[in-house]
Every structure is written in structure tokens, then in C-alpha cells.
Write a protein that holds these residues in place. Structure first.
Motif, short mmCIF file in Angstrom:
data_model
loop_
_atom_site.label_atom_id
_atom_site.label_comp_id
_atom_site.label_asym_id
_atom_site.label_seq_id
_atom_site.Cartn_x
_atom_site.Cartn_y
_atom_site.Cartn_z
N GLN A 199 0.84 -1.19 0.00
CA GLN A 199 0.00 0.00 0.00
C GLN A 199 0.88 1.24 0.00
O GLN A 199 1.75 1.39 0.85
CB GLN A 199 -0.92 0.01 1.22
CG GLN A 199 -1.99 -1.08 1.19
CD GLN A 199 -2.96 -0.95 2.34
OE1 GLN A 199 -2.65 -0.38 3.38
NE2 GLN A 199 -4.17 -1.47 2.16
N LEU A 200 0.61 2.12 -0.96
CA LEU A 200 1.37 3.35 -1.10
C LEU A 200 0.40 4.54 -1.09
O LEU A 200 -0.79 4.38 -1.38
CB LEU A 200 2.18 3.34 -2.39
CG LEU A 200 3.36 2.36 -2.43
CD1 LEU A 200 3.88 2.19 -3.84
CD2 LEU A 200 4.48 2.84 -1.49
N PRO A 201 0.87 5.74 -0.78
CA PRO A 201 0.00 6.91 -0.73
C PRO A 201 -0.73 7.15 -2.05
O PRO A 201 -0.18 6.89 -3.13
CB PRO A 201 0.97 8.06 -0.42
CG PRO A 201 2.12 7.40 0.26
CD PRO A 201 2.27 6.06 -0.38
N ARG A 206 3.90 9.77 -10.19
CA ARG A 206 5.05 9.41 -11.03
C ARG A 206 6.00 8.53 -10.22
O ARG A 206 6.27 8.79 -9.05
CB ARG A 206 5.77 10.68 -11.49
CG ARG A 206 7.00 10.44 -12.36
CD ARG A 206 7.50 11.76 -12.94
NE ARG A 206 8.71 11.59 -13.76
CZ ARG A 206 9.93 11.83 -13.32
NH1 ARG A 206 10.14 12.26 -12.08
NH2 ARG A 206 10.97 11.66 -14.13
N THR A 207 6.49 7.48 -10.87
CA THR A 207 7.45 6.57 -10.24
C THR A 207 8.68 6.43 -11.12
O THR A 207 8.56 6.19 -12.32
CB THR A 207 6.84 5.17 -10.02
OG1 THR A 207 5.66 5.29 -9.21
CG2 THR A 207 7.83 4.25 -9.33
N PHE A 221 8.90 7.95 -5.62
CA PHE A 221 7.49 8.22 -5.91
C PHE A 221 7.25 9.72 -5.73
O PHE A 221 7.64 10.31 -4.71
CB PHE A 221 6.58 7.45 -4.95
CG PHE A 221 6.82 5.96 -4.95
CD1 PHE A 221 6.22 5.15 -5.92
CD2 PHE A 221 7.62 5.37 -3.99
CE1 PHE A 221 6.44 3.77 -5.92
CE2 PHE A 221 7.83 4.00 -3.98
CZ PHE A 221 7.24 3.20 -4.96
N GLU A 222 6.59 10.36 -6.72
CA GLU A 222 6.38 11.80 -6.67
C GLU A 222 4.92 12.14 -6.98
O GLU A 222 4.25 11.43 -7.72
CB GLU A 222 7.28 12.51 -7.68
CG GLU A 222 8.77 12.32 -7.43
CD GLU A 222 9.60 12.89 -8.55
OE1 GLU A 222 10.17 13.98 -8.36
OE2 GLU A 222 9.66 12.26 -9.63
N ARG A 226 5.10 16.26 -3.26
CA ARG A 226 5.62 15.33 -2.27
C ARG A 226 6.54 14.32 -2.95
O ARG A 226 6.45 14.08 -4.15
CB ARG A 226 4.48 14.58 -1.57
CG ARG A 226 3.51 15.48 -0.82
CD ARG A 226 2.44 14.65 -0.13
NE ARG A 226 1.51 15.47 0.59
CZ ARG A 226 0.54 14.99 1.37
NH1 ARG A 226 0.40 13.67 1.52
NH2 ARG A 226 -0.27 15.81 2.00
N GLU A 227 7.40 13.74 -2.14
CA GLU A 227 8.32 12.73 -2.67
C GLU A 227 8.59 11.68 -1.60
O GLU A 227 8.80 11.99 -0.43
CB GLU A 227 9.64 13.37 -3.11
CG GLU A 227 10.64 12.37 -3.67
CD GLU A 227 11.93 13.03 -4.14
OE1 GLU A 227 11.89 13.74 -5.16
OE2 GLU A 227 12.96 12.86 -3.45
N LEU A 228 8.59 10.44 -2.02
CA LEU A 228 8.93 9.31 -1.16
C LEU A 228 9.99 8.50 -1.88
O LEU A 228 9.78 8.07 -3.02
CB LEU A 228 7.70 8.45 -0.89
CG LEU A 228 7.91 7.18 -0.06
CD1 LEU A 228 8.30 7.53 1.36
CD2 LEU A 228 6.66 6.31 -0.08
#
Length: 301
Positions: A199-201, A206-207, A221-222, A226-228
């Protein structure tokens, strides 16, 4: 000015060979606190011959199984080169906004990183033949660290007679990252698998994926400003590439792993941990709730 011999230190023996760490210091008695010290006064006329900056020693024309290691005052040399030098939890952070390193007193292990988006931002850990130490409030490091911070470029650090000369040049670190279309491609390049959270936000739009041959996988992940970022690599060093100073640092146990979580204002910005011979990092911009960060750490394998 007066010249004062500060110290002669023995570096660790490696494979039967010993290195000798020598430096001479000059102190200005008119400067508050005694002033900074100056580099080694070496009787030589040559370009520093390798990245470790060790010099062979002869006695009566016979070569010894020993070499000299030049030690320099870190702040006095680094700041004129545009670096800031600050203490951070017992280590010393050297940073010019692009190139960074964290020096640990008593540990002969160094890593150079960069925050430039087009570069990997991290060298492999390396040794310079001597560990940093502190004398009278002044931190000393091997001269080779300055050479590494300047990109290990030929001609940046030289000895001319009794003078050490440092000439700055544009620093370009090689980018070992390879952009990948799929996670499977990244896994083939890195030589190991990466399990991402199920599960991701929902803000992700964009990945992007990159890998370093036999060393690292990075997935970013953007979306919605936000960025993870998730990284997995070989070894045990911190691969987050995050040299920010945070208000808090907490250690928690996640599935039996010691996870270090750093953040500010009650939010978690980065988590780092090791598991089964691999090192991991998760970073979030802006920060997320600590519970979400530890849940991500539990899910990444």
C-alpha cells in the motif's frame, strides 16, 4: 609565529605495513584561542602520488615497510574551499551545499556524497590510512580527504618544496546509476530483489527507478509536491544520502530490526536500517507521521 611539534601518531598496521602520521603546527599567539594550525611542512617536490597521500620512507637509502600520512587541520583548510564544518552528534559534518562527508573521530572510514540530482551522491566507503583525531580543540584529518572532496582530480593537491598547494577545479562525480523502466530491470542490474510496500499513498503520480550495478536500487514516488524515496543496497552503511540536521532521532524495533528514524516537528523524514546483509533507507519530503515511516520500514525487504 613560532613552530611547535604537536604530535607523531602511528597509524594502524595493515597487512604487516605501518603508516606514520606526522604533522607540524604553527600557532598565532595573538589570535584568541591560539588560532588554527598549519599543514605539514614537508621537504618534497612532487605531485601527491595517490589518493591516500602516503609517502614512502627510506633509511640510509633502504626502503622501509612504512609510509608517512599527512594530517591537516580540517576547518582551517576546508572553510577557504567553501565548506562549512560543524559538529553533529560526535561526528564532524563537512558540507558545501553540494558535496558532503561526515567524519567520525577515531574511525578511518570515509564516504563522499553529493546532493546533485544528476549524480549518485555517494562513493563507496574508503580508508585514508589514518583516523581523524582532535588536539586542543582542532580536528585533524588526512590530506587525502580534501583530495577526495575535490573529486580526486589530478593536480588539485600538490607538494612544491615545503608548501602544500590546493587548486580547486569543478567537481564531477561519476554517475553509476542506470535508469530503469521496471523494477525487474533494476533488480537484474543490482543483483538482488526489492520488495516494495503493498500500500502506497494515493497522491503518487510518477514513479522512477534507478540501479547501481551490484550495489543499489532506488525507487522514487512523486506527486502533489511530495516525494517518497526507497533505497536498498549491499553492505551496512547509511545510504539515505540525507545530511540534514533534524530535531529528533529515535531508535525503534521493527520486525526485529533496529530502525533509526530522524525528523522535525513530530514528523519523520528519514529511516535507515540493515537486514540480512542489506542496508535500507526510506525518506519522505515533506515528513510523514512516525507510524507511517515505521510501517514502510516493515514492508520494504
Amino acid at each position: 609565529m613560532k613552530t611547535k611539534l604537536m604530535s607523531v601518531l602511528l597509524c594502524a598496521a595493515v597487512m604487516g605495513a605501518m603508516t606514520v602520521s606526522v604533522f607540524a603546527a604553527e600557532r598565532n599567539e595573538n589570535v584568541p584561542g591560539g588560532g588554527e594550525t598549519s599543514p605539514l611542512r614537508a621537504e618534497a617536490s612532487e605531485t601527491l602520488h595517490d589518493q591516500t597521500h602516503r609517502y614512502p620512507i627510506e633509511v640510509n637509502g633502504e626502503a622501509l615497510a612504512a609510509s608517512a600520512c599527512v594530517m591537516i587541520p580540517l576547518r582551517a583548510v576546508a572553510e577557504p574551499l567553501g565548506f562549512t564544518v560543524t559538529w553533529d552528534n560526535g561526528s564532524v559534518l563537512v558540507d558545501n551545499g553540494i558535496i558532503h562527508t561526515k567524519v567520525t573521530i577515531g574511525v578511518d572510514r570515509y564516504v563522499i556524497t553529493t546532493s546533485r540530482e544528476d549524480l549518485v551522491g555517494m562513493s563507496a566507503p574508503f580508508s585514508l590510512g589514518a583516523a581523524p583525531y582532535v588536539v586542543e580543540g582542532v580536528t585533524y584529518v588526512p590530506l587525502g580527504l580534501i583530495h577526495a572532496l575535490l573529486g580526486n582530480q589530478e593536480g588539485t593537491v600538490t607538494l612544491d618544496g615545503n608548501k602544500i598547494s590546493i587548486q580547486t577545479k569543478p567537481v564531477e562525480l561519476a554517475n553509476p546509476f542506470v535508469s530503469c523502466e521496471t523494477l525487474e530491470e533494476a533488480e537484474r542490474i543490482a543483483g538482488f530483489s526489492l520488495e516494495l510496500p503493498g500500500q502506497l499513498p494515493d497522491w503518487i503520480r510518477r514513479t522512477t527507478m534507478r540501479a547501481v550495478d551490484s550495489a543499489m536500487i532506488e525507487v522514487t514516488f512523486e506527486g502533489q509536491d511530495r516525494e517518497l524515496m526507497i533505497r536498498k543496497g549491499t553492505g551496512s552503511q547509511d545510504i539515505s544520502g540525507d545530511y540534514n540536521v533534524y530535531d529528533s532521532e529515535k531508535v525503534c524495533s521493527v520486525d526485529g530490526c533496529r530502525v533509526v528514524v530522524r525528523g522535525t516537528g513530530g514528523k519523520a523524514a528519514v529511516a535507515v536500517w540493515t537486514r540480512d546483509g542489506y542496508t535500507y533507507a526510506v525518506s519522505a519530503e515533506p515528513g510523514v507521521e512516525p507510524e507511517m515511516m515505521t510501517a514502510l520500514a516493515a514492508a520494504v525487504r
